[in-house]
Each structure stands twice: as C-alpha cells, then as structure tokens.
Design a protein around this motif. Structure first.
Motif, PDB file in Angstrom:
ATOM      1  N   MET A   2       0.838  -1.194   0.000  1.00 11.53           N
ATOM      2  CA  MET A   2       0.000   0.000   0.000  1.00 11.53           C
ATOM      3  C   MET A   2       0.879   1.251   0.000  1.00 11.53           C
ATOM      4  SD  MET A   2      -2.983  -1.335   0.165  1.00 11.53           S
ATOM      5  CE  MET A   2      -4.268  -0.465   0.976  1.00 11.53           C
ATOM      6  N   ARG A   3       0.406   2.259  -0.691  1.00 12.67           N
ATOM      7  CA  ARG A   3       1.127   3.535  -0.727  1.00 12.67           C
ATOM      8  C   ARG A   3       0.760   4.366   0.502  1.00 12.67           C
ATOM      9  NH1 ARG A   3      -0.189   5.831  -6.577  1.00 12.67           N
ATOM     10  NH2 ARG A   3      -1.315   3.962  -7.021  1.00 12.67           N
ATOM     11  N   ASN A   4       1.651   5.241   0.865  1.00 15.91           N
ATOM     12  CA  ASN A   4       1.360   6.176   1.945  1.00 15.91           C
ATOM     13  C   ASN A   4       0.537   7.336   1.400  1.00 15.91           C
ATOM     14  OD1 ASN A   4       2.793   4.743   3.859  1.00 15.91           O
ATOM     15  ND2 ASN A   4       4.703   5.796   3.386  1.00 15.91           N
ATOM     16  N   VAL A   5      -0.259   7.935   2.277  1.00 18.10           N
ATOM     17  CA  VAL A   5      -1.026   9.110   1.878  1.00 18.10           C
ATOM     18  C   VAL A   5      -0.052  10.268   1.730  1.00 18.10           C
ATOM     19  CG1 VAL A   5      -2.839  10.706   2.565  1.00 18.10           C
ATOM     20  CG2 VAL A   5      -3.061   8.285   3.093  1.00 18.10           C
ATOM     21  N   ARG A   6      -0.165  10.962   0.606  1.00 16.81           N
ATOM     22  CA  ARG A   6       0.722  12.100   0.370  1.00 16.81           C
ATOM     23  C   ARG A   6       0.375  13.246   1.319  1.00 16.81           C
ATOM     24  NH1 ARG A   6       0.689  13.303  -5.954  1.00 16.81           N
ATOM     25  NH2 ARG A   6      -1.528  13.473  -5.539  1.00 16.81           N
ATOM     26  N   LEU A   7       1.296  14.157   1.438  1.00 18.02           N
ATOM     27  CA  LEU A   7       1.091  15.339   2.262  1.00 18.02           C
ATOM     28  C   LEU A   7      -0.133  16.110   1.772  1.00 18.02           C
ATOM     29  CD1 LEU A   7       2.096  17.261   4.480  1.00 18.02           C
ATOM     30  CD2 LEU A   7       3.521  18.344   2.742  1.00 18.02           C
ATOM     31  N   ARG A   8      -0.350  16.085   0.478  1.00 17.25           N
ATOM     32  CA  ARG A   8      -1.497  16.786  -0.109  1.00 17.25           C
ATOM     33  C   ARG A   8      -2.820  16.298   0.491  1.00 17.25           C
ATOM     34  NH1 ARG A   8      -2.935  16.752  -6.541  1.00 17.25           N
ATOM     35  NH2 ARG A   8      -5.053  17.506  -6.328  1.00 17.25           N
ATOM     36  N   GLY A   9      -2.966  14.995   0.651  1.00 20.91           N
ATOM     37  CA  GLY A   9      -4.190  14.445   1.231  1.00 20.91           C
ATOM     38  C   GLY A   9      -4.378  14.862   2.675  1.00 20.91           C
ATOM     39  N   ARG A  10      -3.290  14.920   3.421  1.00 17.29           N
ATOM     40  CA  ARG A  10      -3.377  15.340   4.819  1.00 17.29           C
ATOM     41  C   ARG A  10      -3.727  16.820   4.934  1.00 17.29           C
ATOM     42  NH1 ARG A  10       1.738  11.895   7.093  1.00 17.29           N
ATOM     43  NH2 ARG A  10       0.873   9.903   6.439  1.00 17.29           N
ATOM     44  N   ILE A  11      -3.164  17.632   4.053  1.00  9.85           N
ATOM     45  CA  ILE A  11      -3.492  19.060   4.061  1.00  9.85           C
ATOM     46  C   ILE A  11      -4.952  19.261   3.684  1.00  9.85           C
ATOM     47  CG2 ILE A  11      -3.055  21.254   2.872  1.00  9.85           C
ATOM     48  CD1 ILE A  11      -0.103  20.422   2.752  1.00  9.85           C
ATOM     49  N   GLU A  12      -5.440  18.542   2.695  1.00 13.70           N
ATOM     50  CA  GLU A  12      -6.842  18.663   2.283  1.00 13.70           C
ATOM     51  C   GLU A  12      -7.773  18.238   3.410  1.00 13.70           C
ATOM     52  OE1 GLU A  12      -6.581  16.240  -1.163  1.00 13.70           O
ATOM     53  OE2 GLU A  12      -6.067  17.914  -2.478  1.00 13.70           O
ATOM     54  N   ALA A  13      -7.421  17.176   4.122  1.00 14.27           N
ATOM     55  CA  ALA A  13      -8.242  16.735   5.249  1.00 14.27           C
ATOM     56  C   ALA A  13      -8.248  17.777   6.365  1.00 14.27           C
ATOM     57  CB  ALA A  13      -7.736  15.398   5.771  1.00 14.27           C
ATOM     58  N   ALA A  14      -7.094  18.365   6.641  1.00 14.00           N
ATOM     59  CA  ALA A  14      -7.016  19.405   7.667  1.00 14.00           C
ATOM     60  C   ALA A  14      -7.831  20.635   7.272  1.00 14.00           C
ATOM     61  CB  ALA A  14      -5.564  19.786   7.922  1.00 14.00           C
ATOM     62  N   LEU A  15      -7.759  21.021   5.997  1.00 16.43           N
ATOM     63  CA  LEU A  15      -8.544  22.175   5.527  1.00 16.43           C
ATOM     64  C   LEU A  15     -10.039  21.886   5.582  1.00 16.43           C
ATOM     65  CD1 LEU A  15      -6.349  23.410   2.541  1.00 16.43           C
ATOM     66  CD2 LEU A  15      -6.722  24.551   4.733  1.00 16.43           C
ATOM     67  N   ALA A  16     -10.428  20.642   5.344  1.00 18.47           N
ATOM     68  CA  ALA A  16     -11.837  20.278   5.456  1.00 18.47           C
ATOM     69  C   ALA A  16     -12.318  20.427   6.895  1.00 18.47           C
ATOM     70  CB  ALA A  16     -12.056  18.842   4.973  1.00 18.47           C
ATOM     71  N   VAL A  17     -11.497  20.022   7.842  1.00 22.83           N
ATOM     72  CA  VAL A  17     -11.860  20.157   9.256  1.00 22.83           C
ATOM     73  C   VAL A  17     -11.944  21.629   9.657  1.00 22.83           C
ATOM     74  CG1 VAL A  17     -11.037  19.735  11.612  1.00 22.83           C
ATOM     75  CG2 VAL A  17     -10.960  17.902   9.927  1.00 22.83           C
ATOM     76  N   VAL A  18     -10.962  22.419   9.249  1.00 27.58           N
ATOM     77  CA  VAL A  18     -10.942  23.833   9.607  1.00 27.58           C
ATOM     78  C   VAL A  18     -12.140  24.564   9.007  1.00 27.58           C
ATOM     79  CG1 VAL A  18      -9.677  26.008   9.287  1.00 27.58           C
ATOM     80  CG2 VAL A  18      -8.473  23.945   9.988  1.00 27.58           C
TER      81      VAL A  18
END
Length: 81
Positions: A2-18
């Motif tokens: 399995m691939r790791n989640v890129r930083l882009r996905g983590r930033i998008e998830a954080a922006l969705a929460v904010v």
C-alpha cells in the motif's frame, strides 16, 4: 504493498476540518466577527455571516472530496494502476 497518503491528502483533510469548524462557528455564534475583530461590516444584517457559512460549507465539501480521493488512491495496491 500500500502507498502512503501524500502530504497533499493530509493538508486537504485538515482544511476540510478547519472550514467545517468555521461553518459551525458561524452558524452557532454569528457575531464572532464583531467580537473578534471589533468591526461590524454588515451593520447587523447577517449577510456576511451567511456568506461565510455558505462558502465554508462549500469549501468543506470540496476539501473532503479531494482528501477522500487521495486516501482512496493511497489504499489501492501499487500494481493495480
């Protein structure tokens, strides 16, 4: 493998929460702009608060879908491209 989640996905998830929290904050405490910044840009009409809530809701939806795509991409096996 399995691939790791890129930083882009983590930033998008954080922006969705904010943006989701901003939407909830604006819906439950509409006068937060006046309280935090000390200005009343819409003279208590509530138009700015509704605009912020709608924009934040749309941003939450967009960032959630983008993050979901990144997390799904990371879950696919490497050889199945």
């Amino acid at each position: 493998m399995m691939r790791n989640v890129r930083l882009r996905g983590r930033i998008e998830a954080a922006l969705a929460v904010v943006s989701g929290l901003l939407c909830l904050l604006t819906l439950f405490w509409p006068d937060w702009i006046e309280g935090v910044f000390g200005v009343d840009p819409d003279q208590h009409s509530g138009a700015l608060e509704w605009a912020i809530a709608v924009v934040a809701l749309c941003a939450t939806a967009v960032f959630s879908l983008l993050a979901r795509a990144e997390f799904r991409r990371a879950r696919t096996p490497v050889g199945d491209q």
